[in-house]
Design a protein around this motif. Structure first.
Motif, mmCIF file in Angstrom:
data_model
loop_
_atom_site.group_PDB
_atom_site.id
_atom_site.type_symbol
_atom_site.label_atom_id
_atom_site.label_comp_id
_atom_site.label_asym_id
_atom_site.label_seq_id
_atom_site.Cartn_x
_atom_site.Cartn_y
_atom_site.Cartn_z
ATOM 1 N N ILE A 10 0.887 -1.162 0.000
ATOM 2 C CA ILE A 10 0.000 0.000 0.000
ATOM 3 C C ILE A 10 0.927 1.215 0.000
ATOM 4 O O ILE A 10 1.596 1.501 0.997
ATOM 5 C CB ILE A 10 -0.923 0.020 1.230
ATOM 6 C CG1 ILE A 10 -1.667 -1.315 1.368
ATOM 7 C CG2 ILE A 10 -1.896 1.186 1.143
ATOM 8 C CD1 ILE A 10 -2.558 -1.653 0.200
ATOM 9 N N ASP A 11 1.001 1.899 -1.125
ATOM 10 C CA ASP A 11 2.029 2.921 -1.335
ATOM 11 C C ASP A 11 1.605 4.296 -0.841
ATOM 12 O O ASP A 11 0.441 4.692 -0.956
ATOM 13 C CB ASP A 11 2.374 3.030 -2.821
ATOM 14 C CG ASP A 11 3.061 1.787 -3.345
ATOM 15 O OD1 ASP A 11 3.687 1.083 -2.533
ATOM 16 O OD2 ASP A 11 2.974 1.529 -4.557
ATOM 17 N N PHE A 12 2.582 5.030 -0.341
ATOM 18 C CA PHE A 12 2.461 6.453 -0.049
ATOM 19 C C PHE A 12 3.422 7.129 -1.027
ATOM 20 O O PHE A 12 4.646 7.026 -0.867
ATOM 21 C CB PHE A 12 2.860 6.757 1.391
ATOM 22 C CG PHE A 12 1.918 6.212 2.430
ATOM 23 C CD1 PHE A 12 1.160 7.071 3.214
ATOM 24 C CD2 PHE A 12 1.784 4.842 2.628
ATOM 25 C CE1 PHE A 12 0.281 6.580 4.182
ATOM 26 C CE2 PHE A 12 0.918 4.338 3.593
ATOM 27 C CZ PHE A 12 0.163 5.215 4.361
ATOM 28 N N LEU A 20 6.885 5.496 1.087
ATOM 29 C CA LEU A 20 6.637 4.455 2.081
ATOM 30 C C LEU A 20 5.734 3.409 1.461
ATOM 31 O O LEU A 20 4.847 3.740 0.660
ATOM 32 C CB LEU A 20 5.973 5.050 3.316
ATOM 33 C CG LEU A 20 5.550 4.092 4.442
ATOM 34 C CD1 LEU A 20 6.797 3.478 5.089
ATOM 35 C CD2 LEU A 20 4.721 4.818 5.484
ATOM 36 N N ALA A 21 5.946 2.152 1.817
ATOM 37 C CA ALA A 21 5.084 1.069 1.352
ATOM 38 C C ALA A 21 4.788 0.150 2.532
ATOM 39 O O ALA A 21 5.714 -0.342 3.191
ATOM 40 C CB ALA A 21 5.746 0.298 0.226
ATOM 41 N N VAL A 22 3.515 -0.050 2.806
ATOM 42 C CA VAL A 22 3.084 -0.931 3.894
ATOM 43 C C VAL A 22 2.439 -2.163 3.262
ATOM 44 O O VAL A 22 1.405 -2.056 2.603
ATOM 45 C CB VAL A 22 2.080 -0.227 4.818
ATOM 46 C CG1 VAL A 22 1.659 -1.153 5.949
ATOM 47 C CG2 VAL A 22 2.683 1.071 5.371
ATOM 48 N N PRO A 23 3.035 -3.347 3.434
ATOM 49 C CA PRO A 23 2.515 -4.526 2.741
ATOM 50 C C PRO A 23 1.253 -5.088 3.391
ATOM 51 O O PRO A 23 1.078 -5.047 4.602
ATOM 52 C CB PRO A 23 3.677 -5.521 2.842
ATOM 53 C CG PRO A 23 4.406 -5.125 4.095
ATOM 54 C CD PRO A 23 4.276 -3.641 4.192
ATOM 55 N N ARG A 24 0.384 -5.618 2.537
ATOM 56 C CA ARG A 24 -0.805 -6.343 2.964
ATOM 57 C C ARG A 24 -0.979 -7.546 2.027
ATOM 58 O O ARG A 24 -0.666 -7.465 0.848
ATOM 59 C CB ARG A 24 -2.056 -5.458 2.924
ATOM 60 C CG ARG A 24 -2.104 -4.391 4.007
ATOM 61 C CD ARG A 24 -2.284 -5.039 5.388
ATOM 62 N NE ARG A 24 -2.443 -4.051 6.451
ATOM 63 C CZ ARG A 24 -1.459 -3.564 7.182
ATOM 64 N NH1 ARG A 24 -0.194 -3.934 6.914
ATOM 65 N NH2 ARG A 24 -1.695 -2.713 8.159
ATOM 66 N N ASN A 267 -5.495 -2.118 10.034
ATOM 67 C CA ASN A 267 -5.967 -1.655 8.727
ATOM 68 C C ASN A 267 -6.670 -0.309 8.826
ATOM 69 O O ASN A 267 -6.565 0.525 7.926
ATOM 70 C CB ASN A 267 -6.890 -2.688 8.098
ATOM 71 C CG ASN A 267 -6.136 -3.896 7.569
ATOM 72 O OD1 ASN A 267 -4.940 -3.824 7.304
ATOM 73 N ND2 ASN A 267 -6.828 -5.023 7.431
ATOM 74 N N ARG A 268 -7.398 -0.096 9.913
ATOM 75 C CA ARG A 268 -8.022 1.213 10.120
ATOM 76 C C ARG A 268 -6.961 2.308 10.207
ATOM 77 O O ARG A 268 -7.093 3.383 9.604
ATOM 78 C CB ARG A 268 -8.873 1.202 11.391
ATOM 79 C CG ARG A 268 -10.138 0.365 11.304
ATOM 80 C CD ARG A 268 -10.948 0.468 12.588
ATOM 81 N NE ARG A 268 -12.074 -0.440 12.587
ATOM 82 C CZ ARG A 268 -13.249 -0.180 12.024
ATOM 83 N NH1 ARG A 268 -13.433 0.981 11.410
ATOM 84 N NH2 ARG A 268 -14.223 -1.073 12.046
ATOM 85 N N ALA A 269 -5.908 2.024 10.961
ATOM 86 C CA ALA A 269 -4.835 3.013 11.116
ATOM 87 C C ALA A 269 -4.133 3.261 9.780
ATOM 88 O O ALA A 269 -3.802 4.404 9.440
ATOM 89 C CB ALA A 269 -3.832 2.534 12.159
ATOM 90 N N LEU A 270 -3.911 2.192 9.006
ATOM 91 C CA LEU A 270 -3.237 2.323 7.716
ATOM 92 C C LEU A 270 -4.049 3.194 6.768
ATOM 93 O O LEU A 270 -3.517 4.135 6.158
ATOM 94 C CB LEU A 270 -3.027 0.947 7.095
ATOM 95 C CG LEU A 270 -2.514 0.924 5.644
ATOM 96 C CD1 LEU A 270 -1.174 1.636 5.527
ATOM 97 C CD2 LEU A 270 -2.411 -0.512 5.144
ATOM 98 N N LEU A 271 -5.349 2.928 6.637
ATOM 99 C CA LEU A 271 -6.170 3.690 5.708
ATOM 100 C C LEU A 271 -6.373 5.127 6.172
ATOM 101 O O LEU A 271 -6.449 6.044 5.344
ATOM 102 C CB LEU A 271 -7.513 2.998 5.495
ATOM 103 C CG LEU A 271 -7.445 1.656 4.761
ATOM 104 C CD1 LEU A 271 -8.843 1.112 4.509
ATOM 105 C CD2 LEU A 271 -6.683 1.783 3.443
ATOM 106 N N ALA A 272 -6.439 5.341 7.486
ATOM 107 C CA ALA A 272 -6.548 6.708 7.991
ATOM 108 C C ALA A 272 -5.281 7.497 7.673
ATOM 109 O O ALA A 272 -5.342 8.667 7.262
ATOM 110 C CB ALA A 272 -6.808 6.697 9.493
#
Length: 303
Positions: A10-12, A20-24, A267-272
């Motif tokens: 999930i890219d920023f 930044l990239a957070v994998p899911r 996931n809530r924190a990531l999407l926020a």
């Protein structure tokens, strides 16, 4: 429908630079151009452990899409025009849609490239052996492009990707082109075929030749050849905006991409965080456009 879940970042991003990239671990529900044009909603996949991503879906069907996954968190939405070429006519018909000035500019780019490199050639690749030769030349070139350096979006160099291209070539579903000048390949174009649609998968060029527009020259040469074959109906520029896509496309469709994640705390924190980041980038972009420095920012990000 079962679909293989993959580790997806999930890219920023700002412009072309991934910060930044957070994998899911998620499944993918991707829409082909013909499905978009028909506003078709194929059978949805089962979500992965973290959910799924929806790629280039018809924007007017998002409500129906999200309804298939009640309780999931929607985020990271991107709305854009999906550009494509209607290849029903001839190449001459296609060229006629450009202004006289643009046609002159395209001819001048090809002429300048030929003059400054001592001439260029374009090779076509479609059989498995030809695709092997294409990869041998294109992969080292791809590694030098900004797409590979900044976005990990160069020509894929994995065993699975190579196997997929070989299988497509065996089935007659792979078209690729190389532009050669000065004794080496300086631009590549990879076009998998889905049904009657050519899919604009990867275009790249040697950054040392960027001022000579080799990507544009190769694009036009390939299109002329493909129009002449009268085999394909659509040339799909896939998801995402871009001046190149808008220039060469004849039509566009409203599409959207997003992720649908399971409602965990992480996931809530990531999407926020992603939502706040995107909002900040959008505000900064607006300010940059008003101040006239957006072009300089883009140049800096690609440096």
């Amino acid at each position: 429908m079962m679909a293989a879940a993959q580790r997806v970042p999930i890219d920023f991003t700002i412009g072309a630079r991934r910060l930044l990239a957070v994998p899911r671990t998620i499944a993918t529900w991707s829409f082909g151009l013909e499905q978009v044009l028909a506003s078709d909603l194929p059978e949805p996949p089962d979500p992965g452990p973290d959910g799924l991503r929806v790629l280039s879906a018809p924007s007017d069907r998002l409500t129906a899409i999200t309804a298939r996954y009640p309780g999931f968190l929607a985020g990271g939405r991107q709305d854009y025009r999906r550009h494509y070429i209607d290849m029903a006519g001839s190449f001459a018909d296609y060229l006629a849609r450009f202004s006289g000035k643009t046609r002159s500019t395209l001819r001048r780019k090809a002429r300048k490239l030929a003059e400054e490199t001592g001439g260029y050639t374009v090779t076509e690749h479609r059989t498995p052996a030809e695709i092997e030769a294409f990869l041998a030349a294109a992969l080292p070139l791809s590694a030098r492009t900004y797409q590979a350096r900044l976005l990990d979006a160069g020509l894929p160099d994995s065993a699975a990707a190579r196997r997929a291209m070989m299988e497509a070539a065996e089935d007659g579903r792979m078209r690729a082109f190389l532009l050669h000048a000065g004794g080496s390949a300086i631009a590549y174009l990879s076009l998998p075929v889905t049904g009657a649609t050519l899919v604009y998968a990867h275009l790249g060029y040697d950054p040392d030749h960027a001022r000579l527009s080799p990507g544009t020259v190769l694009q036009m040469d390939a299109l002329e050849r493909l129009f002449a074959e009268e085999r394909y109906r659509w040339f799909d520029f896939t998801e995402g905006e871009g001046a190149h896509k808008a220039m060469f496309g004849t039509h566009s469709a409203a599409c959207s991409s997003l992720v649908l994640l399971r409602p965990t705390l992480a996931n809530r924190a990531l999407l926020a965080s992603r939502g706040a980041f995107d909002s900040g980038v959008a505000q900064a972009r607006t300010l940059a456009e008003r101040s006239g420095i957006l072009a300089r920012i883009r140049a800096g990000l690609r440096a």
